[in-house]
Design a protein around this motif. Sequence first.
Motif, PDB file in Angstrom:
ATOM      1  N   LEU B 104      -1.869   2.983   1.036  1.00  0.00           N
ATOM      2  CA  LEU B 104      -0.339   4.393   1.622  1.00  0.00           C
ATOM      3  C   LEU B 104       0.623   4.471  -0.145  1.00  0.00           C
ATOM      4  O   LEU B 104       0.221   5.437  -0.250  1.00  0.00           O
ATOM      5  N   LEU B 105       0.061   3.312  -1.319  1.00  0.00           N
ATOM      6  CA  LEU B 105       1.320   3.756  -2.336  1.00  0.00           C
ATOM      7  C   LEU B 105       0.414   4.544  -3.283  1.00  0.00           C
ATOM      8  O   LEU B 105      -0.729   4.360  -2.967  1.00  0.00           O
ATOM      9  N   LYS B 106       0.844   4.569  -4.085  1.00  0.00           N
ATOM     10  CA  LYS B 106       0.736   4.964  -5.045  1.00  0.00           C
ATOM     11  C   LYS B 106       0.698   4.445  -6.320  1.00  0.00           C
ATOM     12  O   LYS B 106       1.262   3.295  -6.214  1.00  0.00           O
ATOM     13  N   TRP B 107      -0.561   4.104  -6.967  1.00  0.00           N
ATOM     14  CA  TRP B 107      -0.733   3.356  -7.881  1.00  0.00           C
ATOM     15  C   TRP B 107      -0.796   4.074  -9.131  1.00  0.00           C
ATOM     16  O   TRP B 107      -0.532   2.759  -9.920  1.00  0.00           O
ATOM     17  N   THR B 108      -0.408   4.638  -9.336  1.00  0.00           N
ATOM     18  CA  THR B 108      -0.224   5.669 -10.605  1.00  0.00           C
ATOM     19  C   THR B 108       0.525   6.941 -10.241  1.00  0.00           C
ATOM     20  O   THR B 108      -0.100   8.008  -9.592  1.00  0.00           O
ATOM     21  N   ASP B 109       0.662   7.386 -11.820  1.00  0.00           N
ATOM     22  CA  ASP B 109       1.756   8.451 -11.092  1.00  0.00           C
ATOM     23  C   ASP B 109       0.593   9.794 -12.243  1.00  0.00           C
ATOM     24  O   ASP B 109       0.961  10.920 -12.234  1.00  0.00           O
ATOM     25  N   SER B 110      -0.075   8.516 -12.965  1.00  0.00           N
ATOM     26  CA  SER B 110      -0.581  10.501 -14.194  1.00  0.00           C
ATOM     27  C   SER B 110      -1.218  11.432 -13.584  1.00  0.00           C
ATOM     28  O   SER B 110      -2.005  11.014 -12.701  1.00  0.00           O
ATOM     29  N   THR B 111      -1.279  12.677 -14.071  1.00  0.00           N
ATOM     30  CA  THR B 111      -2.073  13.906 -13.707  1.00  0.00           C
ATOM     31  C   THR B 111      -3.264  13.406 -13.351  1.00  0.00           C
ATOM     32  O   THR B 111      -4.063  14.659 -12.113  1.00  0.00           O
ATOM     33  N   ALA B 112      -3.913  12.293 -14.258  1.00  0.00           N
ATOM     34  CA  ALA B 112      -5.245  12.333 -14.056  1.00  0.00           C
ATOM     35  C   ALA B 112      -6.427  11.904 -13.166  1.00  0.00           C
ATOM     36  O   ALA B 112      -7.056  11.818 -13.020  1.00  0.00           O
ATOM     37  N   GLY B 200       2.193   0.347  -6.069  1.00  0.00           N
ATOM     38  CA  GLY B 200       0.717   0.199  -5.552  1.00  0.00           C
ATOM     39  C   GLY B 200       0.171  -1.655  -6.117  1.00  0.00           C
ATOM     40  O   GLY B 200       0.668  -1.912  -5.353  1.00  0.00           O
ATOM     41  N   ALA B 201       0.406  -1.494  -7.141  1.00  0.00           N
ATOM     42  CA  ALA B 201      -0.113  -2.986  -7.998  1.00  0.00           C
ATOM     43  C   ALA B 201       0.819  -4.335  -7.767  1.00  0.00           C
ATOM     44  O   ALA B 201       0.361  -5.018  -7.376  1.00  0.00           O
ATOM     45  N   LEU B 202       2.099  -3.161  -7.415  1.00  0.00           N
ATOM     46  CA  LEU B 202       3.151  -4.776  -7.718  1.00  0.00           C
ATOM     47  C   LEU B 202       3.360  -5.194  -6.175  1.00  0.00           C
ATOM     48  O   LEU B 202       3.565  -6.096  -5.913  1.00  0.00           O
ATOM     49  N   VAL B 203       2.977  -3.729  -5.467  1.00  0.00           N
ATOM     50  CA  VAL B 203       2.999  -4.068  -3.815  1.00  0.00           C
ATOM     51  C   VAL B 203       1.868  -5.463  -3.699  1.00  0.00           C
ATOM     52  O   VAL B 203       2.503  -6.019  -2.708  1.00  0.00           O
ATOM     53  N   ALA B 204       0.561  -4.918  -3.935  1.00  0.00           N
ATOM     54  CA  ALA B 204      -0.425  -5.485  -3.553  1.00  0.00           C
ATOM     55  C   ALA B 204      -0.482  -7.122  -4.133  1.00  0.00           C
ATOM     56  O   ALA B 204      -0.419  -7.809  -3.258  1.00  0.00           O
ATOM     57  N   LEU B 205       0.193  -7.063  -5.478  1.00  0.00           N
ATOM     58  CA  LEU B 205       0.842  -8.452  -6.123  1.00  0.00           C
ATOM     59  C   LEU B 205       1.483  -9.046  -5.261  1.00  0.00           C
ATOM     60  O   LEU B 205       0.826 -10.276  -4.875  1.00  0.00           O
ATOM     61  N   LEU B 206       2.453  -8.510  -4.449  1.00  0.00           N
ATOM     62  CA  LEU B 206       3.863  -9.599  -3.561  1.00  0.00           C
ATOM     63  C   LEU B 206       2.670  -9.700  -2.643  1.00  0.00           C
ATOM     64  O   LEU B 206       3.038 -10.460  -2.020  1.00  0.00           O
ATOM     65  N   PHE B 688       9.484   9.326   1.891  1.00  0.00           N
ATOM     66  CA  PHE B 688       7.904   8.870   1.857  1.00  0.00           C
ATOM     67  C   PHE B 688       6.569   9.698   2.631  1.00  0.00           C
ATOM     68  O   PHE B 688       5.804   9.264   1.323  1.00  0.00           O
ATOM     69  N   LEU B 689       7.168   9.273   3.315  1.00  0.00           N
ATOM     70  CA  LEU B 689       5.595  10.130   3.994  1.00  0.00           C
ATOM     71  C   LEU B 689       5.109  11.156   4.017  1.00  0.00           C
ATOM     72  O   LEU B 689       4.078  11.529   4.006  1.00  0.00           O
ATOM     73  N   LYS B 690       6.271  12.091   3.524  1.00  0.00           N
ATOM     74  CA  LYS B 690       5.776  13.336   2.974  1.00  0.00           C
ATOM     75  C   LYS B 690       3.947  13.168   1.552  1.00  0.00           C
ATOM     76  O   LYS B 690       3.569  14.023   2.249  1.00  0.00           O
ATOM     77  N   ASP B 691       4.202  11.914   1.352  1.00  0.00           N
ATOM     78  CA  ASP B 691       3.086  11.738   0.714  1.00  0.00           C
ATOM     79  C   ASP B 691       1.797  11.338   0.975  1.00  0.00           C
ATOM     80  O   ASP B 691       0.247  11.319   1.062  1.00  0.00           O
TER      81      ASP B 691
END
Lengths: 314, 751
Positions: B104-112, B200-206, B688-691
């Motif tokens: 579900l979560l975003k792992w980056t905000d980069s437009t790439a 994303g990465a932080l939550v995964a780590l946790l 949150f669900l918007k994404d």
Amino acid sequence: MSAVIAEPTAPDTAQRDVVFDVRNITLRFGGVTSINDVSLQMYRDEILAVIGPNGAGKTSLFNSLTGVYTPQEGTITLAGRPGDAPRSVIGEKTHVINHMGVARTFQNIRLFPALTALENVKVGVETRMKAGPLSAMLGLPYQRREERESTERAYELLTLVGLRSRANELAGSLAYGEQRRLEIARALGTNPGVILLDEPAAGTNPAEKRDLADLIRLVNREHNISVLLIEHDMKLVMSVADRLVVLNFGSKIAEGLPEEIQKNPAVIAAYLGTSAEEAAGEVETQPELHTIADDTANMTSLDDAGATTQEETP
Amino acid sequence: MSASVQRRPGESILSNPLVGRALGCLALSFVLALMIGKQEGTQQDFGLAFRQAVLGPRILWFLLIGVLVFVLLTFWPRVQPYLNRPGIRPLAVGGLTVVVAYALLKWTDSTAVSDGKFGTLSDAASQTGTLAPLARTFFTAPLPWVLFLVAFAVGAAAVVIRRAVLSWVGAAIAVLAGVWAWYSHSLVQSLLGSPDHSTGALVALLGFLTIAAACAATALSAEESANTRGFINGVFAWRPGMPLVGVALLLGLAGFAIATWFSPGNRNATLVDTASMFSTTGLSPLSKAYLGWLGYVLFALSLALAAYAAYRRDARLGWGAAGLGLVSLVLNLVALHDISAVGASTAYDGATGAWQNLGTGGWLACATFLLLAGAGYIVATAGSERGTIARTKADIAAGIGKIPGKSKALILFVLAGALFYPPMATPFWQKVLVSEIGIYVLLAIGLNVVVGWAGLLDLGFIAFYAIGSYTTAYFVGALPIQPPEWMRLSPLLCIPIAIIICLIAGVSLGAPTLRLRGDYLAIVTLGFGEIIRIVAVNNPGNFTNGPRGAFGIPQPEIHLGPIHIDWGQASLQYWYLLLVIVGLVILAFNRLEQSRLGRAWAAIREDEVAAQATGVNTTRVKLLAFAIGASTSGVAGVFFASQIGYINPDNFVLNNSILVVAYVVFGGMGSLPGAMAGAAVLTWLPEFLKDQVPAEDRQMWIGAVILLMMIFRPAGLIPAKRRAAELHGLDEPSSAETTAVAANEGMGATK
Ligand SMILES: Nc1ncnc2c1ncn2[C@@H]1O[C@H](COP(=O)(O)OP(=O)(O)OP(=O)(O)O)[C@@H](O)[C@H]1O
Ligand SMILES: [Mg+2]
């Protein structure tokens, strides 16, 4: 039936200070008349017991005295605390009557189960305090002082009824007998001149009943609070009451000292469900009915003597 | 079980309970399959979504879930003992967290990276040659999932078989996977080089660390069944203040060593980089020193002092740690202000003022120092805490009595988050925080007084919000009818006026409706809410400006001697204004709940007749509830109007009233933290669900969450102590007597 009403026999009643003066009240619910033309006086500092079979209208009388019900006919005047001028209570709101010095307990326990025992008593104590919401939100000093005072007073009352150690338990989690005593403490918290106890011993065991009798006497003698008591347990009633009033089918059938009531054929008849004459005959053949208050093994209350029992048990 | 399953002749196969259950579970998986994915067909093909949902091979996954549920239900008695084993709950939480992070979560905000989610990112990363091989390996298709599944499976096996070796292996795998994910992500991040708010990465780590903790718990615990609450209480009770020190250590390490402190021009500068970046500029010496060495020293010192004070339970050292923490916090803020101001003075990266272009590091350091100061404060005051304190280990494990410092620690966590998370958030979330979460939290606090404490169901609550807003609009002169010049006020000065007007409105709604209870009251208040809205639409005397509403409501500002604060457009500043308002309201209401009025409310809610007989003036008490609730709503209205700048009747529809009720019920009726948490979660969730899900599905998912919540936690997220007792009390049959006919309502008995 009116012929058998015994006149009050205490000689000095005329001079005594009247707390409740009830004259000819009638209370009807649709077609049911639960109080029918009842008059009675309650005097300062006495323990007056109201007895009668189930459905006799005892609780209805209490509700009329405390403004929960309003009788259609008759008058009730009250001088709650010593020195008060008599005032009519008909049509007054329940809480106003409470502020006039009348506290009560309920037949089916009505505590605030989700509050702790201490908080239950504090609710009562605090109805006599002044601090408003603003001072509470700001935590003003006098509000804090009141808060402390009410806590201290509540602890005193809990100690009086023997619940100090349970102060922080939720009221709903207390044992049945404890809940009954907590109700008394809550009622006493409002600093009453008269307290109305509706079957305080219902569902309690013999030891608790003895404690209760002591408590009622203590409240009456030491704290100078008049007590109006509804109770089915005759031993308790006879041992604590100064005077008794007997109701049956909404009417007063007798009034007098405990010894007189015990011998009154109309009362025995009401409890046995027979006529007065038949009852008189039965008393001849069954002498133990004379001592209905005796704590014989199988007869602790008049209920056991034949009245239909609907008493709730915990 | 099999004995009862045998079928007697002539009985339909459907009456077999097992068959019924199996069909039910399969139906459940079918419904779940329909819920996930697109919900709409196209103009040409109405059944498209339906076929996509159930005809593709993906239905097999859902059927598998159904079968699993069926097996679990059927063998529940045999499964259940395992579910009470130590470690199982953290294992489940950790597993769920990792899945959420992956899916579900975003792992980056980069437009790439198009949607920034894990799947897209890992596809892209595994194809990127310039990425370090270690990171590339991690992102190679099934590996992250395989890692997770292996860690989870080994953990589960360890819980079931209870072999210490297995537990440690599971823990090692989980830690490895978590750190690997985190590290790979940071490599990707430095490659992409854009400022980033993804979690994303932080939550995964946790999540992975939680799994590791679960494995460790399995290995270390000797007990047969888990006592999570007892364990948590034990942690808090061991040394009051120590949990805060632990969290502060982690945050501080992240802040000082890893996180970005300053990020102009899409560069992520850690503290070291920032220090060298500013070494030649005109930064004040103090801030220069702070960036260069003082910050680290202060962190180490206050950490050591707080930890030592907590360990020794020494009140004087505690005060010392509190003081040092606060001083460091101030120095840290000064340094942050200075670097951003210097950055802005050169208009670096379009900065227009202080506090811009800051990264997360500085804020993490702020949170660290706040927590350390808080830990010191808890140590200093733990000895004098009143109430029934849990004393023995058994009491703590059984959750009897109060754990000293626990509630303070939780409040400090929330406070640190509320103060220092928002500046790290994206502008989108900052806006959500202010105009959704914050305002509705305030409204929920107000409604909680009426519904939760006094037990009066009010479905027209938003009306007072409207009254507050229109009051503001009038007094700032944004409505067609202008106030006389001397009555013109700035928005913040409207707050007391709005409070008074809403008090009056609350009383005038309350007075005629007091005799009503429950449903009847709800209907009348609902009507009241609609009346206010329709009056606003109908524009009586050209006062409300009809459907167009008021616009041009000025932003709040304060000019007090040398202090000039002007709230402009940025959401962040409003957040702090709101925080002050909410904080004051919470303080006041918390006292109120513990006061005689609070107890009187509880009394009338529990038993009105008994309350009256105890001398409680129920009329007064109810009116006060209405009035106090209404004025809170009015304050929210003032804030809303001046923040958003324009209002119209559409802001005050019935739906909003019902939402606020839902928030209070969801959070826990009658519980102040509950109502706030309920409002925060349920306003956060749709955003949150918007994404995550198609827009049309959002309400359905929210509904599902509320439904699950009401099944598994009927008393709410954070149930009120008083209310919880009441819910349990409902099981007992109520007795007759006067309850048969409620007081004052007996037929012909009264009046
Ligand atoms: N609210 C009410 N509505 C209708 N009838 C009522 C109401 N309250 C009391 N009654 C009736 O009035 C009569 C007297 O009831 P009451 O409760 O006063 O009796 P009681 O003497 O207290 O009996 P018990 O010993 O069982 O408590 C009963 O017939 C009862 O049904
Ligand atoms: Mg009764």
